[in-house]
Design a protein around this motif. Structure first.
Motif, PDB file in Angstrom:
ATOM      1  N   ASP A   1       0.746  -1.203  -0.054  1.00 50.88           N
ATOM      2  CA  ASP A   1      -0.012   0.147   0.692  1.00 50.88           C
ATOM      3  C   ASP A   1       0.754   1.233  -0.063  1.00 50.88           C
ATOM      4  OD1 ASP A   1      -2.297  -1.588  -0.001  1.00 50.88           O
ATOM      5  OD2 ASP A   1      -2.480  -1.212   2.063  1.00 50.88           O
ATOM      6  N   ARG A   2       2.183   1.205  -0.464  1.00 53.87           N
ATOM      7  CA  ARG A   2       2.658   2.900  -1.096  1.00 53.87           C
ATOM      8  C   ARG A   2       3.915   2.644  -0.398  1.00 53.87           C
ATOM      9  NH1 ARG A   2      -1.333   6.791  -4.232  1.00 53.87           N
ATOM     10  NH2 ARG A   2      -1.803   5.381  -5.669  1.00 53.87           N
TER      11      ARG A   2
ATOM     12  N   THR B   1     -15.947 -15.918  -4.972  1.00 50.16           N
ATOM     13  CA  THR B   1     -15.264 -14.778  -5.416  1.00 50.16           C
ATOM     14  C   THR B   1     -14.190 -13.910  -5.057  1.00 50.16           C
ATOM     15  OG1 THR B   1     -17.388 -15.249  -6.007  1.00 50.16           O
ATOM     16  CG2 THR B   1     -16.299 -13.349  -7.425  1.00 50.16           C
ATOM     17  N   GLY B   2     -13.488 -13.322  -5.805  1.00 49.53           N
ATOM     18  CA  GLY B   2     -12.219 -13.198  -5.275  1.00 49.53           C
ATOM     19  C   GLY B   2     -11.264 -11.689  -5.158  1.00 49.53           C
ATOM     20  N   GLY B   3     -11.996 -10.756  -4.311  1.00 48.49           N
ATOM     21  CA  GLY B   3     -10.761  -9.780  -3.946  1.00 48.49           C
ATOM     22  C   GLY B   3     -10.498  -8.910  -5.132  1.00 48.49           C
ATOM     23  N   GLU B   4     -10.091  -7.812  -4.656  1.00 49.64           N
ATOM     24  CA  GLU B   4      -9.511  -6.524  -5.468  1.00 49.64           C
ATOM     25  C   GLU B   4      -9.280  -7.024  -7.233  1.00 49.64           C
ATOM     26  OE1 GLU B   4     -11.375  -5.098  -3.125  1.00 49.64           O
ATOM     27  OE2 GLU B   4     -10.502  -3.442  -4.635  1.00 49.64           O
TER      28      GLU B   4
ATOM     29  N   TYR C   1      -7.920  -4.826   1.146  1.00 46.15           N
ATOM     30  CA  TYR C   1      -6.901  -5.640   0.627  1.00 46.15           C
ATOM     31  C   TYR C   1      -6.013  -4.999   0.735  1.00 46.15           C
ATOM     32  CZ  TYR C   1      -5.153  -8.406  -4.001  1.00 46.15           C
ATOM     33  OH  TYR C   1      -4.159  -8.958  -4.146  1.00 46.15           O
ATOM     34  N   ARG C   2      -4.840  -5.052   0.335  1.00 43.10           N
ATOM     35  CA  ARG C   2      -3.769  -4.687   0.264  1.00 43.10           C
ATOM     36  C   ARG C   2      -2.644  -5.561  -0.557  1.00 43.10           C
ATOM     37  NH1 ARG C   2      -2.215  -5.071   6.479  1.00 43.10           N
ATOM     38  NH2 ARG C   2      -4.107  -4.700   7.465  1.00 43.10           N
ATOM     39  N   ASN C   3      -2.579  -4.377  -1.221  1.00 38.46           N
ATOM     40  CA  ASN C   3      -1.828  -4.118  -2.272  1.00 38.46           C
ATOM     41  C   ASN C   3      -0.390  -4.427  -1.942  1.00 38.46           C
ATOM     42  OD1 ASN C   3      -3.428  -3.680  -4.528  1.00 38.46           O
ATOM     43  ND2 ASN C   3      -3.745  -2.455  -3.249  1.00 38.46           N
ATOM     44  N   ILE C   4       0.649  -5.222  -3.107  1.00 37.92           N
ATOM     45  CA  ILE C   4       2.358  -5.801  -2.983  1.00 37.92           C
ATOM     46  C   ILE C   4       3.101  -5.843  -4.080  1.00 37.92           C
ATOM     47  CG2 ILE C   4       3.487  -7.343  -2.365  1.00 37.92           C
ATOM     48  CD1 ILE C   4       1.488  -8.908  -0.468  1.00 37.92           C
ATOM     49  N   ARG C   5       3.495  -4.723  -4.048  1.00 39.93           N
ATOM     50  CA  ARG C   5       4.853  -4.510  -5.380  1.00 39.93           C
ATOM     51  C   ARG C   5       6.092  -4.384  -4.569  1.00 39.93           C
ATOM     52  NH1 ARG C   5       6.761   0.651  -7.203  1.00 39.93           N
ATOM     53  NH2 ARG C   5       5.785   1.821  -5.469  1.00 39.93           N
TER      54      ARG C   5
ATOM     55  N   THR D   1       8.451 -10.289 -10.176  1.00 45.19           N
ATOM     56  CA  THR D   1       6.674 -10.561  -9.885  1.00 45.19           C
ATOM     57  C   THR D   1       5.980 -11.362  -8.891  1.00 45.19           C
ATOM     58  OG1 THR D   1       6.935 -11.349 -12.521  1.00 45.19           O
ATOM     59  CG2 THR D   1       5.377 -11.843 -11.461  1.00 45.19           C
ATOM     60  N   THR D   2       5.328 -11.343  -7.837  1.00 44.16           N
ATOM     61  CA  THR D   2       4.752 -11.634  -7.155  1.00 44.16           C
ATOM     62  C   THR D   2       3.077 -11.393  -6.750  1.00 44.16           C
ATOM     63  OG1 THR D   2       5.077 -11.859  -4.550  1.00 44.16           O
ATOM     64  CG2 THR D   2       5.501 -10.080  -5.364  1.00 44.16           C
ATOM     65  N   ARG D   3       3.225 -11.871  -6.153  1.00 44.80           N
ATOM     66  CA  ARG D   3       1.317 -12.006  -5.960  1.00 44.80           C
ATOM     67  C   ARG D   3       0.848 -10.074  -5.704  1.00 44.80           C
ATOM     68  NH1 ARG D   3      -0.205 -12.519  -0.560  1.00 44.80           N
ATOM     69  NH2 ARG D   3       1.646 -13.454   0.642  1.00 44.80           N
ATOM     70  N   ASP D   4      -0.547  -9.839  -6.414  1.00 46.41           N
ATOM     71  CA  ASP D   4      -0.673  -8.852  -6.497  1.00 46.41           C
ATOM     72  C   ASP D   4      -0.690  -7.957  -5.241  1.00 46.41           C
ATOM     73  OD1 ASP D   4      -1.587  -7.864  -9.072  1.00 46.41           O
ATOM     74  OD2 ASP D   4      -3.115  -8.587  -9.555  1.00 46.41           O
ATOM     75  N   GLY D   5      -0.992  -9.025  -3.900  1.00 43.05           N
ATOM     76  CA  GLY D   5      -1.445  -8.727  -3.289  1.00 43.05           C
ATOM     77  C   GLY D   5      -2.149  -9.827  -2.576  1.00 43.05           C
ATOM     78  N   TYR D   6      -3.426  -9.412  -1.188  1.00 44.80           N
ATOM     79  CA  TYR D   6      -4.141 -10.272  -0.207  1.00 44.80           C
ATOM     80  C   TYR D   6      -4.715  -9.527   0.868  1.00 44.80           C
ATOM     81  CZ  TYR D   6      -0.708  -8.642   3.805  1.00 44.80           C
ATOM     82  OH  TYR D   6      -0.375  -7.993   5.025  1.00 44.80           O
ATOM     83  N   TYR D   7      -5.912 -10.275   1.329  1.00 46.41           N
ATOM     84  CA  TYR D   7      -6.112  -9.635   2.333  1.00 46.41           C
ATOM     85  C   TYR D   7      -6.241 -10.489   3.685  1.00 46.41           C
ATOM     86  CZ  TYR D   7      -9.999  -8.417  -0.971  1.00 46.41           C
ATOM     87  OH  TYR D   7     -11.236  -7.770  -1.728  1.00 46.41           O
ATOM     88  N   PRO D   8      -6.275  -9.730   5.187  1.00 45.28           N
ATOM     89  CA  PRO D   8      -5.543 -10.740   5.947  1.00 45.28           C
ATOM     90  C   PRO D   8      -6.377 -11.634   6.098  1.00 45.28           C
ATOM     91  CG  PRO D   8      -5.723  -7.981   6.337  1.00 45.28           C
ATOM     92  CD  PRO D   8      -6.247  -8.437   4.771  1.00 45.28           C
ATOM     93  N   PRO D   9      -5.623 -12.751   6.736  1.00 42.95           N
ATOM     94  CA  PRO D   9      -6.608 -14.093   6.666  1.00 42.95           C
ATOM     95  C   PRO D   9      -7.348 -14.013   8.076  1.00 42.95           C
ATOM     96  CG  PRO D   9      -4.354 -14.063   7.655  1.00 42.95           C
ATOM     97  CD  PRO D   9      -3.808 -12.417   6.555  1.00 42.95           C
TER      98      PRO D   9
END
Length: 509
Positions: free
Chosen positions: A68-69, A285-288, A345-349, A360-368
């Motif tokens: 998230d920047r 169904t899934g996420g951002e 949703y948490r964006n990862i970069r 390249t990694t996953r776009d992000g995640y929701y806290p489990p």
């Protein structure tokens, strides 16, 4: 089975639910290995140069993780060399995966359900072309799966025997995609979406006991796309919740997807006619990453993989996906933002020190949450029961091995003794000296030429105790009367709390 009858994920697993249509259903009373928790996030990262070549010699100082920047402090770092097969280990079945440590595995999926017959002919040709170009002993353990109109099945268990996989691809008779041929809208299209989501969930549940990265190479169109814009809020929310659940389960199982669409310049869109049509896909169904529309190919970037589109060199696409999936860095961090808001949703970069390189990694995640590993948690009783029946029937109606729990079965006279490794079970304290675990157990026996015709099944609840702090296992004795014509007996065990599942098969019981 009526399309609109079931709710939530029970309907998503349409193919599995058919098991209980064969005879009345009995009343049934992965600790995500993704290494994702409320405090630590673990990422698998592939690095390439501008030409797409893999870069394998970077150090932790070459990477900056941004959520998230906001830059994050890296807690751990592993280079690609940390994820190699141990020397002198060859896998010839799912039980051998315990010998490979943190090395990755490959899951090859042929999607006949959603792909035109003529395109699947080319897919099979390309798969054989890829396999024939590999060494006789494959570098990584590989399992071969097939999605058909009626079943998601295993063609070959984990192996490094190239020729065994080639023989399976050659010998499997192709099937017409009748549900796809029925049209892009209506119940057949919704069933395909449901079956596709169910298959992904089954992969996640079946591989929960393998600690390393699982690379799914899905060759075929995947389920129909759905445009969420213009849908009523309830229908859109149903689809989004369903995709989110499956995406979370894939991440929790440390699965990365590489989707390969063999159809040139075509997009299949699911026409939504009524909200009831989509209760089939309700809880998956899934996420951002899927905001505004749902496309099967989006599972690639959502899990840190890639979507291959509009190319005709499928054998090379398979090779690229497997190569990227085998050569990755692993790093972890504790998010600076301590909020556990599961709806955000948490964006990862990943930012590389060298701007000429791409990570390249996953776009992000929701806290489990607790439902990440066990989707029945937090559900209303009716939906929770449907989810439980669906997950178990999916495992019963399959030859796919589940290793989320370590399960062994031994015949002792007229009884069968089941042992479940304590390490995978959830143990709750009863008092200061004793802890207790609970699981659902189903035994099913089969006949027929392929050993997949269900002849009967029985259920029992496993309740076990052990001293607090011990490493004891759980055992259960089941008296079973298996008919003489049975050629295979399968035990399915599902932990009641963490949702982990394991299977044990006995041939010629």
């Amino acid at each position: 089975m009526h399309l609109r009858r079931t709710l939530s994920l029970a309907a998503v697993l349409l193919s599995a639910v058919t098991l209980f249509a064969q005879e009345p259903a009995q009343e049934m009373p992965p600790l995500p290995t993704l290494k994702l928790s409320t405090s630590i996030v673990v990422l698998d990262v592939v690095v390439t140069d501008k030409k797409g070549n893999l870069v394998l010699d970077k150090t932790r100082d070459d990477f900056t993780i941004v959520e998230d920047r906001v830059p994050q402090k890296m807690r751990s770092f592993e280079p690609p060399s940390a994820h190699v097969m141990p020397p002198n280990v060859v896998v010839n079945g799912v039980d051998d995966l315990k010998k490979i440590g943190d090395a990755p595995v490959n899951i090859l999926v042929l999607d006949e359900l959603n792909t035109r017959f003529e395109d699947m002919a080319y897919v099979r040709y390309s798969m054989l072309k890829y396999l024939n170009a590999q060494p006789a002993v494959l570098k990584l353990p590989t399992v071969l799966l097939l999605a058909t109109n009626t079943r998601f099945k295993q063609l070959h268990d984990y192996t490094q025997d190239r020729d065994a996989l080639i023989a399976q691809v050659k010998n499997e008779k192709p099937e017409l995609p009748t549900k796809m041929m029925a049209g892009r809208g209506g119940s057949a299209a919704v069933e395909r979406m449901a079956q596709g989501l169910a298959s992904l969930e089954q992969i996640a549940q079946a591989s929960g006991g393998t600690p390393g990265r699982k690379n799914v190479i899905w060759v075929g169109n995947g389920f129909p796309s759905a445009d969420l814009v213009g849908l009523d809020d309830k229908t859109a929310a149903t689809i989004e919740a369903a995709i989110k659940q499956v995406t979370d389960m894939l991440l929790a199982a440390r699965i990365t997807m590489y989707t390969i669409n063999p159809t040139m310049n075509s997009t299949v869109t699911l026409d939504v006619e009524t909200p009831d049509d989509l209760t089939m896909a309700e809880t998956d169904t899934g996420g951002e990453p899927f905001s505004g529309s749902v496309q099967f190919s989006t599972f690639g970037p959502a899990t840190g993989g890639r979507a291959f589109l509009s190319r005709n060199d499928i054998n090379n696409e398979i090779a690229e996906g497997i190569s990227q999936g085998a050569n990755y860095y692993t790093m972890s961090y504790a998010p600076v933002n301590g909020s556990a808001d599961a709806a955000k949703y948490r964006n990862i970069r990943i930012v590389m020190k060298d701007p000429n390189l791409h990570a390249t990694t996953r776009d992000g995640y929701y806290p489990p949450t607790a439902s990440t590993a066990n989707p029945t948690v937090g559900e209303a009783p009716k939906q929770a029961k449907a989810q439980l029946q669906m997950e178990i029937s999916n495992a019963v109606n399959s030859a796919i091995s589940y290793n989320g729990l370590g399960v062994t079965a031994v015949k002792a006279g007229a009884d069968y003794t089941l042992t479940v490794k304590g390490a995978g079970l959830e143990w709750k304290m009863v008092d200061e000296k004793t802890e207790r675990t609970e699981a659902t157990v189903i035994a099913a026996w089969y006949g027929g030429k392929d050993g997949m015709k269900l002849l009967g099944h029985a259920g029992k609840e496993l309740l076990a105790t052990r001293p607090v702090g011990s490493a004891g296992d759980a055992t259960l004795t089941m008296p079973l009367v298996v008919p003489p014509g049975a050629t295979r007996l399968r035990f399915v065990v599902r932990d009641a709390v963490n949702g982990r599942m394991g299977t044990a098969d006995i041939l010629k019981p």
